[in-house]
Design a protein around this motif. Structure first.
Motif, short mmCIF file in Angstrom:
data_model
loop_
_atom_site.label_atom_id
_atom_site.label_comp_id
_atom_site.label_asym_id
_atom_site.label_seq_id
_atom_site.Cartn_x
_atom_site.Cartn_y
_atom_site.Cartn_z
N ASN A 279 0.98 -1.27 -0.11
CA ASN A 279 -0.06 -0.09 -0.07
C ASN A 279 0.80 1.27 -0.16
O ASN A 279 0.49 2.23 0.37
CB ASN A 279 -0.88 0.02 1.07
CG ASN A 279 -2.05 0.91 1.01
OD1 ASN A 279 -2.52 1.35 0.00
ND2 ASN A 279 -2.38 1.64 2.13
N HIS B 283 -0.20 4.49 -2.18
CA HIS B 283 -1.17 5.21 -1.48
C HIS B 283 -1.06 5.90 -0.25
O HIS B 283 -1.49 6.89 -0.06
CB HIS B 283 -2.24 4.40 -1.36
CG HIS B 283 -2.97 3.66 -2.70
ND1 HIS B 283 -3.74 4.62 -3.42
CD2 HIS B 283 -2.57 2.49 -3.16
CE1 HIS B 283 -3.77 3.77 -4.58
NE2 HIS B 283 -3.40 2.57 -4.46
N ASP C 280 3.89 -1.17 -5.98
CA ASP C 280 3.25 -1.54 -4.73
C ASP C 280 2.99 -2.81 -4.73
O ASP C 280 1.87 -3.43 -5.40
CB ASP C 280 1.97 -0.51 -4.73
CG ASP C 280 1.08 -0.50 -3.50
OD1 ASP C 280 1.14 -1.47 -2.87
OD2 ASP C 280 0.66 0.64 -3.25
N THR D 16 -0.90 -3.51 -4.67
CA THR D 16 -1.63 -3.34 -5.78
C THR D 16 -1.35 -4.60 -6.59
O THR D 16 -2.51 -5.09 -7.39
CB THR D 16 -1.12 -2.12 -6.41
OG1 THR D 16 -1.32 -0.97 -5.97
CG2 THR D 16 -1.79 -2.02 -7.93
N LYS E 240 -4.76 -6.62 -7.58
CA LYS E 240 -5.09 -7.02 -9.18
C LYS E 240 -5.25 -8.57 -9.47
O LYS E 240 -5.81 -9.15 -10.39
CB LYS E 240 -3.97 -6.18 -9.90
CG LYS E 240 -4.26 -4.83 -9.96
CD LYS E 240 -3.41 -4.25 -11.17
CE LYS E 240 -3.85 -2.77 -11.08
NZ LYS E 240 -2.98 -2.19 -12.27
N SER F 262 1.94 -1.64 -10.89
CA SER F 262 1.39 -1.13 -9.31
C SER F 262 0.56 0.17 -9.55
O SER F 262 -0.07 0.67 -8.65
CB SER F 262 2.71 -0.80 -8.44
OG SER F 262 3.46 -1.97 -8.36
N THR G 270 -2.28 2.65 -10.04
CA THR G 270 -3.69 2.78 -9.94
C THR G 270 -4.41 3.82 -10.37
O THR G 270 -5.56 4.00 -10.52
CB THR G 270 -4.24 2.29 -8.63
OG1 THR G 270 -3.84 3.03 -7.68
CG2 THR G 270 -3.77 0.83 -8.23
#
Length: 275
Positions: free
Chosen positions: A94, A97, A123, A126, A130, A203, A205
């Motif tokens: 994470n 973010h 990440d 991520t 996914k 990674s 988003t």
């Protein structure tokens, strides 16, 4: 599987006083720096946040105000950390973010203009979401074959960093064409190259230019352009706003925006001034 690295990769994790990028501070930072030759260097620092740690955070992390009262502030360790991260790609769970944006804020508060745009940001969460869409504990169980609570103490940055590193290695082992075929799976769309650029691209988003998403990339007349993503100039190219409303730049610099947003805007302004 050995990571295919062209330059060092720093896997890191933070524990903090909270989740507000402007107001909260780091209380623990842990990292594993992996070099292209396979050498690994580990670091773990408790940090005095210069503000009280909320009771909920103490309960979650086990890190108390007493634990950090005699520890160095982030500013005091910032030069050493800058040296660790400089010239490296960066990975975390994470991290795109939260951890990277907050680290960027702490560096800027310490007077260090660290340019994260020169790092490939990977990440692990991520990638996991996914591919499997779960959390770190489930990722550890899925990719490492063990329960995280059997191997680690929850909510400690050094423990989570170690787990994240193992999950990344497990992801790369899992998403090879050979492994997917051995499971009887069609490997189409389920293969990840052991390449930091591929992992960094996977990674991503969002199209944020700054970490807070106040400025984003957009297609403007067929050209990839930075545009404002809030307020009265939302959707308008930043360069245009700086020309017809220069006071907007000063308003943002004086406002309650993240240091990273101000840093990114300043770089755009300097670039446009040189044209």
């Amino acid at each position: 599987m050995k990571l295919n690295l062209q330059k060092p990769l720093v896997i890191f994790d933070l524990e903090t006083t909270g989740l507000d990028l402007v107001k909260d501070r780091i209380i623990q930072i842990s990292y594993i720096k992996v070099f292209p030759d396979g050498q690994e260097v580990r670091g773990n620092e408790l940090v005095n946040p210069e503000k009280p740690i909320p009771d909920l955070v103490v309960q979650l992390t086990g890190i108390s105000n007493e634990d950090v009262k005699d520890k160095p502030t982030f500013k005091e360790v910032s030069a050493k950390l800058c040296e660790v991260f400089t010239g490296s790609d960066i990975a975390g769970f994470n991290s795109n973010h939260f951890d990277v944006p907050l680290l960027a804020e702490e560096f800027l508060r310490a007077g260090i203009d660290f340019d994260f745009s020169k790092c490939r940001l990977i990440d692990v969460q991520t990638i996991f979401h996914k591919m499997e869409r779960r959390n770190l504990a489930a990722a550890y169980k899925f990719y490492c074959g063990r329960r995280m609570e059997d191997d680690f103490e929850a909510h400690r940055a050094d423990q989570d960093t170690e787990a994240t590193y193992r999950v990344l290695m497990g992801e790369l082992d899992c998403y090879t064409e050979e492994h997917q075929r051995s499971l009887g799976e069609d490997p189409t769309g389920r293969v990840l190259a052991n390449d930091m650029q591929v992992l960094a691209d996977f990674s991503k988003t969002n199209d944020n230019v700054d970490f807070a998403g106040r400025i984003v990339w957009a297609d403007v007349k067929g050209v990839r352009t930075e545009v404002f993503n809030f307020g009265k100039h939302k959707g308008i190219p930043v360069a245009e706003v700086l020309r017809f409303d220069p006071g907007y730049y000063s308003w943002i610099l004086a406002g309650d925006f993240t240091y990273n947003t101000k840093q990114v805007l300043t770089r755009i302004r300097l670039r446009e001034t040189k044209k």
